[in-house]
Scaffold this motif. Structure first.
Motif, PDB file in Angstrom:
ATOM      1  N   TYR A  49     -22.085  34.060  21.488  1.00 25.17           N
ATOM      2  CA  TYR A  49     -21.287  34.365  23.048  1.00 25.17           C
ATOM      3  C   TYR A  49     -21.597  35.728  23.388  1.00 25.17           C
ATOM      4  CZ  TYR A  49     -18.968  30.379  21.639  1.00 25.17           C
ATOM      5  OH  TYR A  49     -18.478  28.890  21.754  1.00 25.17           O
ATOM      6  N   TYR A  50     -22.097  36.995  22.063  1.00 25.24           N
ATOM      7  CA  TYR A  50     -22.355  38.272  22.122  1.00 25.24           C
ATOM      8  C   TYR A  50     -24.254  38.286  22.945  1.00 25.24           C
ATOM      9  CZ  TYR A  50     -18.281  40.150  19.652  1.00 25.24           C
ATOM     10  OH  TYR A  50     -17.604  40.292  19.228  1.00 25.24           O
ATOM     11  N   LEU A  51     -25.028  37.368  22.061  1.00 24.74           N
ATOM     12  CA  LEU A  51     -25.738  37.117  22.990  1.00 24.74           C
ATOM     13  C   LEU A  51     -25.860  36.746  24.319  1.00 24.74           C
ATOM     14  CD1 LEU A  51     -27.668  35.766  20.170  1.00 24.74           C
ATOM     15  CD2 LEU A  51     -27.661  38.399  20.658  1.00 24.74           C
ATOM     16  N   GLU A  52     -25.337  35.766  24.638  1.00 26.03           N
ATOM     17  CA  GLU A  52     -25.036  35.329  25.860  1.00 26.03           C
ATOM     18  C   GLU A  52     -24.461  35.889  26.820  1.00 26.03           C
ATOM     19  OE1 GLU A  52     -23.634  31.011  26.441  1.00 26.03           O
ATOM     20  OE2 GLU A  52     -24.832  30.593  24.621  1.00 26.03           O
ATOM     21  N   ILE A  53     -23.637  36.703  26.459  1.00 23.50           N
ATOM     22  CA  ILE A  53     -22.856  37.979  27.032  1.00 23.50           C
ATOM     23  C   ILE A  53     -24.218  39.050  28.188  1.00 23.50           C
ATOM     24  CG2 ILE A  53     -22.373  40.292  27.547  1.00 23.50           C
ATOM     25  CD1 ILE A  53     -20.128  38.516  26.164  1.00 23.50           C
ATOM     26  N   PHE A  54     -25.515  39.091  26.883  1.00 19.80           N
ATOM     27  CA  PHE A  54     -26.480  39.787  27.441  1.00 19.80           C
ATOM     28  C   PHE A  54     -27.204  39.429  28.331  1.00 19.80           C
ATOM     29  CE2 PHE A  54     -24.297  42.598  23.607  1.00 19.80           C
ATOM     30  CZ  PHE A  54     -24.937  43.628  24.621  1.00 19.80           C
ATOM     31  N   LYS A  55     -27.128  38.223  28.649  1.00 27.69           N
ATOM     32  CA  LYS A  55     -27.828  37.264  29.553  1.00 27.69           C
ATOM     33  C   LYS A  55     -27.757  36.570  30.589  1.00 27.69           C
ATOM     34  CE  LYS A  55     -30.313  34.783  25.095  1.00 27.69           C
ATOM     35  NZ  LYS A  55     -30.189  33.574  24.884  1.00 27.69           N
ATOM     36  N   ARG A  56     -26.279  36.602  30.495  1.00 26.61           N
ATOM     37  CA  ARG A  56     -25.407  36.714  32.160  1.00 26.61           C
ATOM     38  C   ARG A  56     -25.396  38.023  32.663  1.00 26.61           C
ATOM     39  NH1 ARG A  56     -19.907  33.503  31.085  1.00 26.61           N
ATOM     40  NH2 ARG A  56     -18.966  34.191  33.125  1.00 26.61           N
ATOM     41  N   LEU A 251     -10.948  26.338  28.544  1.00 21.05           N
ATOM     42  CA  LEU A 251     -11.018  26.729  27.676  1.00 21.05           C
ATOM     43  C   LEU A 251     -12.098  27.154  27.217  1.00 21.05           C
ATOM     44  CD1 LEU A 251      -7.251  25.253  26.549  1.00 21.05           C
ATOM     45  CD2 LEU A 251      -7.696  27.270  27.615  1.00 21.05           C
ATOM     46  N   LEU A 252     -13.576  26.652  26.914  1.00 20.76           N
ATOM     47  CA  LEU A 252     -14.512  26.858  26.103  1.00 20.76           C
ATOM     48  C   LEU A 252     -15.243  28.383  26.516  1.00 20.76           C
ATOM     49  CD1 LEU A 252     -16.311  23.573  25.560  1.00 20.76           C
ATOM     50  CD2 LEU A 252     -14.735  24.880  23.918  1.00 20.76           C
ATOM     51  N   HIS A 253     -14.231  28.904  27.290  1.00 23.97           N
ATOM     52  CA  HIS A 253     -14.800  30.317  28.317  1.00 23.97           C
ATOM     53  C   HIS A 253     -13.967  31.364  27.180  1.00 23.97           C
ATOM     54  CE1 HIS A 253     -16.984  30.229  31.840  1.00 23.97           C
ATOM     55  NE2 HIS A 253     -16.864  28.932  31.723  1.00 23.97           N
ATOM     56  N   ARG A 254     -12.735  30.755  26.380  1.00 19.96           N
ATOM     57  CA  ARG A 254     -12.265  31.914  25.925  1.00 19.96           C
ATOM     58  C   ARG A 254     -13.127  32.354  24.437  1.00 19.96           C
ATOM     59  NH1 ARG A 254      -7.056  30.887  24.333  1.00 19.96           N
ATOM     60  NH2 ARG A 254      -7.012  30.717  26.715  1.00 19.96           N
ATOM     61  N   PRO A 255     -14.120  31.853  24.536  1.00 19.46           N
ATOM     62  CA  PRO A 255     -14.995  32.933  22.819  1.00 19.46           C
ATOM     63  C   PRO A 255     -15.490  34.345  23.569  1.00 19.46           C
ATOM     64  CG  PRO A 255     -15.653  30.494  22.961  1.00 19.46           C
ATOM     65  CD  PRO A 255     -14.414  30.973  24.087  1.00 19.46           C
ATOM     66  N   TYR A 256     -16.487  34.139  25.592  1.00 20.83           N
ATOM     67  CA  TYR A 256     -16.636  35.549  25.794  1.00 20.83           C
ATOM     68  C   TYR A 256     -15.435  36.515  26.143  1.00 20.83           C
ATOM     69  CZ  TYR A 256     -20.634  31.600  26.668  1.00 20.83           C
ATOM     70  OH  TYR A 256     -21.567  30.776  26.939  1.00 20.83           O
ATOM     71  N   ALA A 257     -13.701  35.705  26.746  1.00 25.86           N
ATOM     72  CA  ALA A 257     -13.456  36.529  26.947  1.00 25.86           C
ATOM     73  C   ALA A 257     -13.325  37.348  25.550  1.00 25.86           C
ATOM     74  CB  ALA A 257     -11.880  36.567  27.070  1.00 25.86           C
ATOM     75  N   MET A 258     -13.255  36.930  24.436  1.00 31.35           N
ATOM     76  CA  MET A 258     -13.737  37.764  23.268  1.00 31.35           C
ATOM     77  C   MET A 258     -14.233  38.744  22.299  1.00 31.35           C
ATOM     78  SD  MET A 258     -10.099  37.127  22.218  1.00 31.35           S
ATOM     79  CE  MET A 258      -8.971  36.272  22.442  1.00 31.35           C
ATOM     80  N   ALA A 259     -15.606  37.981  23.107  1.00 35.31           N
ATOM     81  CA  ALA A 259     -16.142  39.148  22.798  1.00 35.31           C
ATOM     82  C   ALA A 259     -17.122  40.011  23.662  1.00 35.31           C
ATOM     83  CB  ALA A 259     -17.839  38.154  22.971  1.00 35.31           C
ATOM     84  N   LEU A 260     -15.984  39.908  24.342  1.00 36.22           N
ATOM     85  CA  LEU A 260     -15.922  41.377  26.340  1.00 36.22           C
ATOM     86  C   LEU A 260     -14.906  42.237  25.137  1.00 36.22           C
ATOM     87  CD1 LEU A 260     -15.588  39.751  29.912  1.00 36.22           C
ATOM     88  CD2 LEU A 260     -18.007  40.715  28.214  1.00 36.22           C
TER      89      LEU A 260
END
Length: 290
Positions: A49-56, A251-260
């Motif tokens: 999720y941290y890695l995908e943040i920098f890809k989105r 709810l599978l977006h929850r880890p992205y929120a927590m990664a942010l």
């Protein structure tokens, strides 16, 4: 006698309980940011999720926008806060009514500041109407769009209204003391007022200025109200985007929120460590000078 000895521990018990709850919340949020949410069927520890943040692009844009807002507002607040402190010290108004006026923006909530900025600087605000009444613009829509823009000018303006007095309040006491002692000695030896400020007062105030900068940077990075009320539609500031991801129907977006949130936490943790090191360095200098 035994109860008397236990009194300090009992008085600190609420603080300990609140601290444990706070720490537990941080740990739980970090675990969720690494994909550990059993209620959602996520059991694998991952950096995905941290890695995908920098890809989105949307999430990466949120990080860049928040860092830009924090850096620009903190730098400008430090510069103008020091200049405000200098002006107050030079005019001999470091105590009394002037300082009480300086404190006012600090205690006003950010949401109220946002409404002030909208009422004054929007295209329907007081300033636009005044310029239209004076014939300086042909219509209120000709007034420059300062709010809800990609450059986040409205957010930075609101932060400055709060942060400049904070920096000044942080710095002004030590600046007044330096000006009345070492500054006066420097002027007696022939230094001009500008030379005294640049070579004596400012270097000695730098530790306090750095600490104030770190505090306002960390706060503006994680603050939610002003970016939400004054920010553009896209990109959104990091706290706002984190909230959107958290409230997503999937709810599978929850880890992205927590990664942010995790990114904000790690940046803030770095700032806390840096603040502590600067504080320890200042203490060593003071003890060394003694």
């Amino acid at each position: 006698m035994k109860n008397f000895r236990l009194a300090p521990y009992l008085l600190n018990l609420p603080l300990v309980i609140l601290s444990l709850i706070f720490i537990a919340g941080i740990v739980n949020g970090l675990l969720q940011s690494f994909g550990l949410i059993p209620d959602l069927g996520l059991y694998e520890f991952t950096f995905k999720y941290y890695l995908e943040i920098f890809k989105r692009p949307d999430l990466l844009g949120s990080i860049g926008l928040s860092l830009y807002i924090s850096l620009v507002s903190s730098l400008l607040a430090a510069v103008f806060g020091v200049l405000l402190s200098l002006l107050i010290v030079m005019t001999g108004k470091a105590k009394g009514l002037t300082m009480n006026i300086v404190k006012i923006p600090i205690i006003i909530p950010h949401i109220v500041v946002a409404f002030f900025v909208i009422a004054i600087f929007s295209q329907n605000g007081l300033l636009a109407r005044l310029m239209y009444s004076l014939g300086l613009i042909s219509s209120q829509t000709d007034f420059p769009a300062l709010l809800y823009t990609d450059n986040a000018f409205g957010i930075i303006l609101a932060y400055l209204w709060k942060e400049i007095p904070f920096v000044a309040f942080f710095v002004i006491t030590i600046m007044a003391n330096i000006s009345s002692t070492l500054g006066e000695a420097a002027r007696n030896l022939g230094a001009s007022q500008w030379q005294t400020f640049w070579h004596v007062t400012l270097p000695l105030c730098l530790p306090s200025i750095k600490n104030a900068f770190l505090i306002v940077f960390a706060f503006s990075l994680g603050a939610y109200e002003l970016p939400y009320l004054l920010g553009a539609t896209m990109p959104k500031a990091l706290p706002v985007q984190a909230y959107i991801e958290y409230m997503h129907p999937d709810l599978l977006h929850r880890p992205y929120a927590m990664a942010l949130n995790g990114i904000m936490f790690f940046v803030s943790l770095f700032i806390v460590v840096l603040y502590y090191r600067l504080l320890q360095q200042n203490i060593r200098k003071v003890n060394g000078s003694e």
